[in-house]
Design a protein around this motif. Structure first.
Motif, PDB file in Angstrom:
ATOM      1  N   GLU A  89       0.402  -1.402   0.184  1.00  0.00           N
ATOM      2  CA  GLU A  89      -0.278   0.091   0.272  1.00  0.00           C
ATOM      3  C   GLU A  89       0.725   1.526   0.300  1.00  0.00           C
ATOM      4  OE1 GLU A  89      -3.345  -2.265   2.162  1.00  0.00           O
ATOM      5  OE2 GLU A  89      -2.597  -0.598   3.577  1.00  0.00           O
ATOM      6  N   LEU A  90       2.307   1.462   0.338  1.00  0.00           N
ATOM      7  CA  LEU A  90       3.238   1.895   0.769  1.00  0.00           C
ATOM      8  C   LEU A  90       3.631   2.871  -0.795  1.00  0.00           C
ATOM      9  CD1 LEU A  90       4.744   4.054   2.495  1.00  0.00           C
ATOM     10  CD2 LEU A  90       6.264   2.739   2.883  1.00  0.00           C
ATOM     11  N   ARG A  91       3.990   1.340  -1.412  1.00  0.00           N
ATOM     12  CA  ARG A  91       4.502   1.268  -2.611  1.00  0.00           C
ATOM     13  C   ARG A  91       3.344   2.517  -3.252  1.00  0.00           C
ATOM     14  NH1 ARG A  91       6.572  -4.069  -2.258  1.00  0.00           N
ATOM     15  NH2 ARG A  91       4.812  -4.454  -3.007  1.00  0.00           N
ATOM     16  N   ASN A  92       2.248   1.909  -3.390  1.00  0.00           N
ATOM     17  CA  ASN A  92       1.150   1.963  -4.357  1.00  0.00           C
ATOM     18  C   ASN A  92       1.140   3.541  -3.813  1.00  0.00           C
ATOM     19  OD1 ASN A  92      -2.137   2.774  -4.152  1.00  0.00           O
ATOM     20  ND2 ASN A  92      -1.397   1.198  -6.089  1.00  0.00           N
ATOM     21  N   ARG A  93       0.986   4.024  -2.481  1.00  0.00           N
ATOM     22  CA  ARG A  93       0.587   6.064  -2.446  1.00  0.00           C
ATOM     23  C   ARG A  93       1.721   6.539  -2.942  1.00  0.00           C
ATOM     24  NH1 ARG A  93       0.759   6.993   2.522  1.00  0.00           N
ATOM     25  NH2 ARG A  93       0.920   5.050   3.087  1.00  0.00           N
ATOM     26  N   ALA A  94       2.740   5.629  -2.228  1.00  0.00           N
ATOM     27  CA  ALA A  94       4.007   6.753  -2.235  1.00  0.00           C
ATOM     28  C   ALA A  94       5.254   7.225  -2.793  1.00  0.00           C
ATOM     29  CB  ALA A  94       4.583   6.697  -0.786  1.00  0.00           C
ATOM     30  N   ILE A  95       4.948   5.272  -4.117  1.00  0.00           N
ATOM     31  CA  ILE A  95       6.190   5.581  -4.922  1.00  0.00           C
ATOM     32  C   ILE A  95       5.631   5.669  -6.429  1.00  0.00           C
ATOM     33  CG2 ILE A  95       8.003   4.012  -5.438  1.00  0.00           C
ATOM     34  CD1 ILE A  95       8.023   4.018  -2.383  1.00  0.00           C
ATOM     35  N   GLY A  96       5.990   6.256  -7.153  1.00  0.00           N
ATOM     36  CA  GLY A  96       5.900   5.321  -8.856  1.00  0.00           C
ATOM     37  C   GLY A  96       7.618   5.209  -9.287  1.00  0.00           C
ATOM     38  N   PHE A  97       7.358   4.275 -10.058  1.00  0.00           N
ATOM     39  CA  PHE A  97       8.002   3.444 -10.482  1.00  0.00           C
ATOM     40  C   PHE A  97       8.256   4.240 -11.809  1.00  0.00           C
ATOM     41  CE2 PHE A  97       7.380   0.770  -6.807  1.00  0.00           C
ATOM     42  CZ  PHE A  97       8.811   0.458  -6.497  1.00  0.00           C
ATOM     43  N   VAL A  98       9.350   3.960 -12.928  1.00  0.00           N
ATOM     44  CA  VAL A  98      10.080   4.280 -13.937  1.00  0.00           C
ATOM     45  C   VAL A  98      11.021   3.463 -14.142  1.00  0.00           C
ATOM     46  CG1 VAL A  98      10.488   5.482 -15.999  1.00  0.00           C
ATOM     47  CG2 VAL A  98       9.400   6.923 -14.130  1.00  0.00           C
ATOM     48  N   PHE A  99      10.426   2.150 -15.307  1.00  0.00           N
ATOM     49  CA  PHE A  99      11.579   1.438 -15.293  1.00  0.00           C
ATOM     50  C   PHE A  99      12.559   1.337 -16.482  1.00  0.00           C
ATOM     51  CE2 PHE A  99       8.248  -1.023 -13.010  1.00  0.00           C
ATOM     52  CZ  PHE A  99       8.846  -1.507 -11.587  1.00  0.00           C
ATOM     53  N   GLN A 100      13.952   0.903 -16.982  1.00  0.00           N
ATOM     54  CA  GLN A 100      14.773   1.036 -17.998  1.00  0.00           C
ATOM     55  C   GLN A 100      13.831   0.422 -19.455  1.00  0.00           C
ATOM     56  OE1 GLN A 100      18.198  -0.876 -17.302  1.00  0.00           O
ATOM     57  NE2 GLN A 100      18.871  -0.497 -19.626  1.00  0.00           N
ATOM     58  N   SER A 101      13.242  -0.515 -18.744  1.00  0.00           N
ATOM     59  CA  SER A 101      12.381  -1.458 -20.019  1.00  0.00           C
ATOM     60  C   SER A 101      11.069  -1.309 -19.932  1.00  0.00           C
ATOM     61  CB  SER A 101      12.844  -3.159 -19.883  1.00  0.00           C
ATOM     62  OG  SER A 101      12.452  -3.920 -18.089  1.00  0.00           O
ATOM     63  N   PHE A 102      10.930   0.186 -19.261  1.00  0.00           N
ATOM     64  CA  PHE A 102       8.937   0.523 -19.500  1.00  0.00           C
ATOM     65  C   PHE A 102       7.926  -0.280 -18.496  1.00  0.00           C
ATOM     66  CE2 PHE A 102      10.415   0.892 -24.203  1.00  0.00           C
ATOM     67  CZ  PHE A 102      11.287   1.604 -23.373  1.00  0.00           C
ATOM     68  N   HIS A 103       8.923  -2.020 -18.571  1.00  0.00           N
ATOM     69  CA  HIS A 103       7.539  -2.615 -18.315  1.00  0.00           C
ATOM     70  C   HIS A 103       5.739  -2.605 -18.089  1.00  0.00           C
ATOM     71  CE1 HIS A 103      10.477  -5.265 -15.973  1.00  0.00           C
ATOM     72  NE2 HIS A 103      10.793  -4.512 -15.632  1.00  0.00           N
ATOM     73  N   LEU A 104       5.596  -2.523 -19.515  1.00  0.00           N
ATOM     74  CA  LEU A 104       4.061  -1.831 -19.234  1.00  0.00           C
ATOM     75  C   LEU A 104       3.490  -3.366 -20.153  1.00  0.00           C
ATOM     76  CD1 LEU A 104       4.334   1.137 -22.053  1.00  0.00           C
ATOM     77  CD2 LEU A 104       3.972   1.335 -19.391  1.00  0.00           C
ATOM     78  N   LEU A 105       1.878  -3.373 -19.827  1.00  0.00           N
ATOM     79  CA  LEU A 105       1.364  -4.721 -20.341  1.00  0.00           C
ATOM     80  C   LEU A 105       0.841  -4.712 -21.464  1.00  0.00           C
ATOM     81  CD1 LEU A 105      -1.211  -4.997 -17.172  1.00  0.00           C
ATOM     82  CD2 LEU A 105       1.396  -6.264 -17.570  1.00  0.00           C
ATOM     83  N   ALA A 106       0.926  -5.341 -22.132  1.00  0.00           N
ATOM     84  CA  ALA A 106       1.547  -5.722 -23.633  1.00  0.00           C
ATOM     85  C   ALA A 106       0.721  -5.905 -24.357  1.00  0.00           C
ATOM     86  CB  ALA A 106       2.365  -7.130 -24.443  1.00  0.00           C
ATOM     87  N   ARG A 107      -0.840  -5.941 -24.412  1.00  0.00           N
ATOM     88  CA  ARG A 107      -2.013  -6.508 -24.680  1.00  0.00           C
ATOM     89  C   ARG A 107      -3.209  -5.703 -23.782  1.00  0.00           C
ATOM     90  NH1 ARG A 107       0.119 -11.662 -24.913  1.00  0.00           N
ATOM     91  NH2 ARG A 107       0.163 -12.301 -26.231  1.00  0.00           N
ATOM     92  N   THR A 108      -2.879  -4.327 -23.804  1.00  0.00           N
ATOM     93  CA  THR A 108      -2.868  -3.753 -22.320  1.00  0.00           C
ATOM     94  C   THR A 108      -3.228  -2.046 -23.717  1.00  0.00           C
ATOM     95  OG1 THR A 108      -3.114  -4.426 -21.206  1.00  0.00           O
ATOM     96  CG2 THR A 108      -4.198  -2.615 -20.630  1.00  0.00           C
ATOM     97  N   SER A 109      -4.005  -1.801 -23.398  1.00  0.00           N
ATOM     98  CA  SER A 109      -3.347   0.067 -24.461  1.00  0.00           C
ATOM     99  C   SER A 109      -3.183   0.782 -23.098  1.00  0.00           C
ATOM    100  CB  SER A 109      -5.365   1.019 -24.608  1.00  0.00           C
ATOM    101  OG  SER A 109      -5.538   0.534 -22.676  1.00  0.00           O
ATOM    102  N   ALA A 110      -2.740   1.840 -23.044  1.00  0.00           N
ATOM    103  CA  ALA A 110      -2.159   3.278 -22.555  1.00  0.00           C
ATOM    104  C   ALA A 110      -2.497   3.057 -21.967  1.00  0.00           C
ATOM    105  CB  ALA A 110      -1.915   4.350 -23.591  1.00  0.00           C
ATOM    106  N   LEU A 111      -4.118   3.728 -21.743  1.00  0.00           N
ATOM    107  CA  LEU A 111      -4.751   4.355 -20.727  1.00  0.00           C
ATOM    108  C   LEU A 111      -5.079   3.598 -19.213  1.00  0.00           C
ATOM    109  CD1 LEU A 111      -6.615   6.727 -19.565  1.00  0.00           C
ATOM    110  CD2 LEU A 111      -8.566   5.216 -21.028  1.00  0.00           C
ATOM    111  N   ASP A 112      -5.163   1.862 -20.578  1.00  0.00           N
ATOM    112  CA  ASP A 112      -4.740   0.811 -18.925  1.00  0.00           C
ATOM    113  C   ASP A 112      -3.991   0.321 -18.011  1.00  0.00           C
ATOM    114  OD1 ASP A 112      -7.877   1.037 -19.207  1.00  0.00           O
ATOM    115  OD2 ASP A 112      -8.162  -0.827 -20.441  1.00  0.00           O
ATOM    116  N   ASN A 113      -2.891   0.910 -18.630  1.00  0.00           N
ATOM    117  CA  ASN A 113      -1.716   0.389 -18.594  1.00  0.00           C
ATOM    118  C   ASN A 113      -1.198   1.429 -17.591  1.00  0.00           C
ATOM    119  OD1 ASN A 113       0.384  -1.403 -18.949  1.00  0.00           O
ATOM    120  ND2 ASN A 113      -0.437  -0.966 -20.903  1.00  0.00           N
TER     121      ASN A 113
END
Lengths: 267, 394
Positions: A89-113
């Motif tokens: 819950e702390l991660r969810n609330r306080a921290i935003g992650f940006v990764f080198q390899s993006f880590h986006l869900l492949a079959r999901t739209s930008a909006l839902d990601n």
């Protein structure tokens, strides 16, 4: 909440140690005692060669991992007092992650990601989508809402990832080599975006990199080597600041003393 | 995280791997299909037998000498017509007691000869058993008293011997003795493999002389209502055992027959369903297997979700719901196919098949339980993944 008290630092680490047991009873110390403090709204680069422990430090700061010993406070909260659920819950609330390899869900739209972190916060769907749309517009991708990651360039994907990191209004953005997979133009774009978010949005940005050019754009650099902080530009500044504040204080006292003598006004 | 959200995610995951989803479901589909069809056949068989028993007539008590039961040796009958007269006095209403003497004999008409069950009975038989007439008349009291050589033919016998011609008033030869046909029964089908349409009824007195027997094979007593059956059965048996103190008599009621046969067929249905259930279980193992593969494949995704704030129970819920969806969708398809299959079997083959709502509810419930049971282990594994390790995996 007392207004007088300043906000707690975003991260406060005291003698952080992280060691991994290997097969055969051997232990590897990735971090050997790191002490540092990162304030709200700072823009910090953690720099170091590979194997220096900077990724481990990043995982600890991001609450993805727990220290073997030492104290870590995130927004004033000692993470050792939190169970796994509270930590999530702390991660969810306080921290935003940006990764080198993006880590986006492949079959999901930008909006839902982008909306994904809000799912785990229990935000209702319409509100989620509205906030995700706003976050995407803030990173200049208002025209790419329905696109999938495979339909976007690397730079755009990383901006989607940044929008996802921002959507939950975190105090800190943790970016692990955010430009590592991008060409220089897209890298520049992403760096510009991070700087703008830091200055305009007041979000603290902590990025891990071994790119000197990227690191040079941060206002503070923390060099990590062999599991220890080798050099921290803030330390030098702090020393100067301490000297300055000592000087100011002395001046103030003098002023006060003189003022008191003059008309009894404590100011 | 809300359930609706987990449901949406799970559906999405199933949709993405469509072929794998279908193949995994196939195990569950076949299992549920087998359960539904086999239970339908078992239930159909039970219904058919129960209908046959009920078709005999209502509230009948069959009195036979000796002990009836598994392993009991059939006893030679010592009852004769005097005993029937005695039972009529015991029961109080002569029309409620009838009698049977049976023997297989050839029946000939011209050049055509068929083998039939010759049953000697009396004028009270139609009042106790369900045996509608197609043509002519039943046997009468005078036929019995005067030992007339008259016969009422079963539908099948009449058709074979006479074809479309009306047999009433014509002659047939039973075991070489000439009989006049006075009636033809309606088609009634068979009971316990006894083809009742291949019977020929003649007066019991005539039959005894024809076969050369002064005994009878059995007595049937009709009760006036369902509540009367048990007390009447007790009275009849007690009366017979009082008359023959050294012997045992049994009286079997339709309820008893229904109960016994129902139990046996119910057990049989249960065993069939259990065997089919094993294939459902195998389907469940397939689900478990594929879920483990899915967890491994999506380790990075799990790591990301955890980094974004997914709790252990969110991840666990997502995978558990995926497994349960897999089995319940498979179960639903299996039910639809099973019901369709059972209806088809009932329509194109002589095998009776009856669909019961409980077998459908049970099949659906079991497939959901299978999903939970076999989904828990992979889902827990997913939930417990270390986010750092998961994010790093390739």
């Amino acid at each position: 909440m007392t207004a007088a008290r300043p906000a707690p630092p975003a991260f406060e680490a005291v003698d952080l140690v992280r060691s991994y047991p290997l097969d055969g009873g051997v232990r590897v110390d990735a971090l050997r005692g790191v002490t540092l403090c990162i304030d709200q709204g700072e823009f910090v680069a953690i720099v170091g060669p590979s194997g220096s422990g900077k990724s481990t430090l990043m995982h600890l700061l991001g609450c993805l991992d727990r220290p073997t010993s030492g104290v870590l406070r995130v927004g004033g909260v000692d993470v050792s007092t939190l169970d796994d659920t509270r930590l999530a819950e702390l991660r969810n609330r306080a921290i935003g992650f940006v990764f080198q390899s993006f880590h986006l869900l492949a079959r999901t739209s930008a909006l839902d990601n982008v909306a994904l972190p809000l799912v785990y916060r229990g935000v209702p769907r319409p509100e989620r989508r509205a906030r995700a749309r706003a976050a995407l517009e803030a990173v200049g991708l208002g025209h790419r809402l329905g696109h999938r990651p495979s339909q976007m360039s690397g730079g755009e994907q990383q901006r989607v990832a940044i929008a996802r990191a921002l959507v939950g209004d975190p105090e800190v953005l943790l970016a692990d080599e955010p430009t590592g997979n991008l060409d220089s133009r897209n890298g520049e774009e992403v760096m510009g975006l991070l700087e703008r978010l830091n200055v305009d949005g007041g979000v603290a940005v902590v990025l891990v990199t071994h790119d000197q050019g990227v690191a040079a754009r941060a206002r503070r650099q923390i060099h990590v080597r062999d599991g220890l902080v080798e050099f921290d530009t803030a330390a030098a500044r702090t020393a100067r600041r301490n000297m300055r504040s000592e000087w100011n204080e002395r001046n103030e006292q003098n002023e006060r003393h003189r003022g008191n003598q003059r008309d009894g006004d404590p100011r | 995280m809300r359930t609706a959200e987990a449901l949406r995610m799970a559906l999405e995951a199933l949709r993405v791997n469509r072929l794998r989803t279908m193949l995994t479901m196939l195990g569950v589909i076949i299992g549920v299909l087998a359960v539904v069809i086999l239970v339908a056949i078992g239930t159909g068989a039970k219904n058919a037998v129960e209908k046959e028993i009920a078709g005999l007539g209502s509230n009948i008590i069959l009195v036979v000498p000796g002990q009836v039961g598994l392993g009991a040796v059939p006893t030679q009958s010592r009852l004769d017509l005097a005993d029937v007269a005695y039972l009529r006095r015991v029961v109080g209403d002569p029309s409620k007691v009838t009698v049977a003497v049976n023997s297989g004999e050839p029946v000939r008409m011209g050049r055509i000869e068929v083998f039939a069950t010759i049953t000697g009975t009396d004028e009270y038989m139609p009042g106790i058993f369900e045996r509608p007439l197609h043509r002519g008349r039943y046997l009468s009291g005078t036929d019995v008293d005067t030992r007339r050589r008259v016969a009422v033919l079963g539908a099948e016998v009449a058709r074979k011997l006479f074809g479309d011609v009306d047999p009433v008033g014509r002659q047939v030869a039973i075991a070489g003795v000439r009989f006049r046909v006075v009636g033809v029964y309606e088609t009634v089908g068979s009971t316990f493999g006894v083809a009742r349409d291949q019977e020929v009824h003649v007066p019991v007195t005539t039959a005894q002389r024809l076969i050369g027997l002064d005994r009878i094979n059995g007595v049937a007593v009709g009760a006036s209502g369902p509540d009367e059956i048990e007390p009447l059965r007790g009275r009849v048996v007690a009366a017979l055992e009082a008359r023959y103190p050294d012997e045992k008599f049994s009286a079997v009621t339709q309820t008893q027959l229904l109960g016994t046969i129902g139990t046996v067929l119910g057990m049989l249905t249960g065993v069939l369903a259990a065997i089919a259930g094993i294939s459902l279980l195998v389907g469940g193992v397939g689900v478990s297997n594929i879920m483990l593969v899915g967890v491994r494949e999506r380790t990075k995704e799990i790591g990301l979700r955890k980094a974004l704030g997914a709790r252990q129970r969110d991840i666990l819920g997502q995978f558990l719901i995926e497994a349960v969806l897999l089995t319940t969708i498979g179960g639903t398809i299996g039910i639809v196919l099973g019901v369709g299959g059972a209806l088809l079997i009932g329509a194109v083959t002589p095998v009776p098949a009856a669909i019961t709502w409980w077998s459908i509810v049970l099949a659906f419930g079991v497939s959901a339980v299978v999903g939970v049971f076999f989904g828990v282990a992979p889902a827990r594994r997913a939930g417990r993944l270390d986010p750092v390790v998961a994010l790093r995996s390739e």
